[in-house]
Design a protein around this motif. Structure first.
Motif, PDB file in Angstrom:
ATOM      1  N   LYS B  22       0.790  -1.234   0.000  1.00  0.00           N
ATOM      2  CA  LYS B  22       0.000   0.000   0.000  1.00  0.00           C
ATOM      3  C   LYS B  22       0.820   1.282   0.000  1.00  0.00           C
ATOM      4  CE  LYS B  22      -2.538  -1.344   3.532  1.00  0.00           C
ATOM      5  NZ  LYS B  22      -3.571  -1.509   4.558  1.00  0.00           N
ATOM      6  N   TYR B  23       2.067   1.213  -0.462  1.00  0.00           N
ATOM      7  CA  TYR B  23       2.779   2.467  -0.710  1.00  0.00           C
ATOM      8  C   TYR B  23       3.709   2.302  -1.904  1.00  0.00           C
ATOM      9  CZ  TYR B  23       6.444   0.487   2.415  1.00  0.00           C
ATOM     10  OH  TYR B  23       7.387  -0.309   3.017  1.00  0.00           O
ATOM     11  N   SER B  24       4.221   3.432  -2.362  1.00  0.00           N
ATOM     12  CA  SER B  24       4.995   3.441  -3.598  1.00  0.00           C
ATOM     13  C   SER B  24       6.303   2.657  -3.463  1.00  0.00           C
ATOM     14  CB  SER B  24       5.303   4.901  -3.946  1.00  0.00           C
ATOM     15  OG  SER B  24       6.379   4.963  -4.839  1.00  0.00           O
ATOM     16  N   LEU B  27       9.369   4.384  -2.277  1.00  0.00           N
ATOM     17  CA  LEU B  27       9.570   4.729  -0.860  1.00  0.00           C
ATOM     18  C   LEU B  27      10.174   3.581  -0.058  1.00  0.00           C
ATOM     19  CD1 LEU B  27       6.319   6.717   0.028  1.00  0.00           C
ATOM     20  CD2 LEU B  27       8.674   7.557   0.199  1.00  0.00           C
ATOM     21  N   ASN B 204       2.719  -2.273   8.809  1.00  0.00           N
ATOM     22  CA  ASN B 204       2.613  -1.870   7.415  1.00  0.00           C
ATOM     23  C   ASN B 204       1.703  -0.645   7.280  1.00  0.00           C
ATOM     24  OD1 ASN B 204       2.411  -3.760   4.319  1.00  0.00           O
ATOM     25  ND2 ASN B 204       2.117  -1.592   4.569  1.00  0.00           N
ATOM     26  N   THR B 205       0.419  -0.836   7.599  1.00  0.00           N
ATOM     27  CA  THR B 205      -0.546   0.243   7.375  1.00  0.00           C
ATOM     28  C   THR B 205      -0.229   1.502   8.179  1.00  0.00           C
ATOM     29  OG1 THR B 205      -2.232  -1.398   6.899  1.00  0.00           O
ATOM     30  CG2 THR B 205      -3.009   0.807   7.449  1.00  0.00           C
ATOM     31  N   ALA B 208       2.095   3.139   5.925  1.00  0.00           N
ATOM     32  CA  ALA B 208       1.549   3.442   4.592  1.00  0.00           C
ATOM     33  C   ALA B 208       0.523   4.569   4.648  1.00  0.00           C
ATOM     34  CB  ALA B 208       0.928   2.178   3.985  1.00  0.00           C
ATOM     35  N   THR B 209      -0.161   4.708   5.791  1.00  0.00           N
ATOM     36  CA  THR B 209      -1.179   5.750   5.893  1.00  0.00           C
ATOM     37  C   THR B 209      -0.685   6.970   6.686  1.00  0.00           C
ATOM     38  OG1 THR B 209      -2.175   4.715   7.853  1.00  0.00           O
ATOM     39  CG2 THR B 209      -3.083   4.080   5.728  1.00  0.00           C
ATOM     40  N   LEU B 213       6.028   8.931   5.482  1.00  0.00           N
ATOM     41  CA  LEU B 213       6.334   7.520   5.736  1.00  0.00           C
ATOM     42  C   LEU B 213       7.733   7.293   6.326  1.00  0.00           C
ATOM     43  CD1 LEU B 213       5.318   4.548   3.458  1.00  0.00           C
ATOM     44  CD2 LEU B 213       7.452   4.568   4.714  1.00  0.00           C
TER      45      LEU B 213
END
Lengths: 64, 255
Positions: B22-24, B27, B204-205, B208-209, B213
């Motif tokens: 859930k992230y690029s 990154l 993780n989240t 990612a949120t 980051l």
């Protein structure tokens, strides 16, 4: 017809390696399963896909 | 003595395990660096022709890959994904993740035990994601798990240590590393899990949120380190009643 990642593909007679490349991937970055059995990387070039085979081509993506 | 986390015959210094979802991809390198992570999780998915970038090109060398079996609904599917992950050529580590429930994404402990037994026999270093239940954790130990990974709260919820007391039971009773996985949303929660004696925390989240980051990854690294130091130091006791002075009360005012 061969089912590749759930979609019909005209791939009977191709080697697994050629199929992977035709799907736009390098063999080094994927793992291939035929009829739920893994085709070892070293055998991708010599394994011929048969009509009716169900092939899964997978790779790593982001995950938690 | 050096404080290391032992998994599958390997020793790790970092106790913060990083997710990559859930992230690029761009990154990931910064996330690994700021998190100080030595282990990163990955997922296995169908290669479809829309996207060709290889995530492995973005992960710094020397970081241990921990593929998960997300998407598996039973032991058989998890075993299949684990074998494919190993065929992808990145080692024997696998995080078993088996979910029947699509609303809360809660792990199926019974199927997880079955998959753990099969994969441990095949030489995998099996790290099962689980609901924190002592009986299931004991079964996972007997099945050959290398660690247990109890959830703090539902995956992706950032709700923190909702299962705190049950994770503590696992920490107290299970001899394998207990790695708190899923639901940790803030560094303070990661710190608390480590203070409790968790061997590591995985997030993780929460990253990612986050707004920034890499900066949040650094905050988690510091929190996990602080919590570990606190655990190793032995936390001060809690008084159920009353207070105790932190200096000797002087008597002269009363004399």
């Amino acid at each position: 017809m061969v089912t590749v990642n759930g979609k019909p593909v005209d791939a009977a007679g191709m080697t697994a390696a050629a199929l992977v490349e035709a799907q736009g991937y390098a063999c080094a970055q994927v793992a291939v399963e035929r009829n739920e059995e893994i085709i070892p990387k070293a055998e991708l070039g010599s394994t011929v896909i048969q009509d009716g085979d169900v092939v899964e081509i997978v790779r790593f993506v982001g995950g938690g | 003595m050096e404080d290391t986390l032992k998994l599958g015959g390997r020793e790790f210094h970092a106790r913060f395990i990083l997710g990559s979802g859930k992230y690029s991809l761009s990154l990931i390198e910064a996330a690994v660096q700021y998190a100080g992570a030595e282990i990163i999780t990955l997922a296995v998915r169908r290669a479809n022709t829309q996207e060709h970038e290889n995530i492995l090109d973005y992960i710094p060398k020397g970081v241990t890959l921990l593929p998960n079996t997300s998407g598996a609904r039973n032991a058989q599917e998890a075993v299949r994904i684990a074998r494919l992950a190993r065929e992808l050529g990145c080692g024997d580590f696998v995080k078993i993740e088996i979910m029947r429930d699509t609303k809360y994404l809660l792990p199926d402990n019974a199927e997880t035990i079955k998959a753990t037994e099969i994969l441990a026999k095949e030489g995998f270093v099996v790290m099962p994601y689980m609901y924190p239940d002592l009986n299931a954790a004991r079964d996972l130990v007997n099945a050959g798990a290398a660690s247990v990974m109890p959830l703090a709260a539902p995956i992706g919820s950032n709700k923190g240590l909702a299962t705190r007391d049950f994770i503590q039971i696992l920490i107290d009773e299970i001899d394998l590393p207990v790695i708190v996985d899923a639901g940790i949303g803030r560094p303070s929660q990661a710190c608390e899990a480590m203070e409790m004696g968790a061997a590591a925390v995985m997030c993780n989240t929460a990253l990612a949120t986050a707004g920034d980051l890499p900066a949040m990854a650094e905050a988690f690294r510091k929190a996990v380190e602080a919590g570990r130091s606190a655990y190793l130091s032995g936390l001060g006791r809690v008084l159920e009643r009353g207070g105790a002075p932190s200096d000797t009360l002087t008597g002269f005012l009363h004399d």
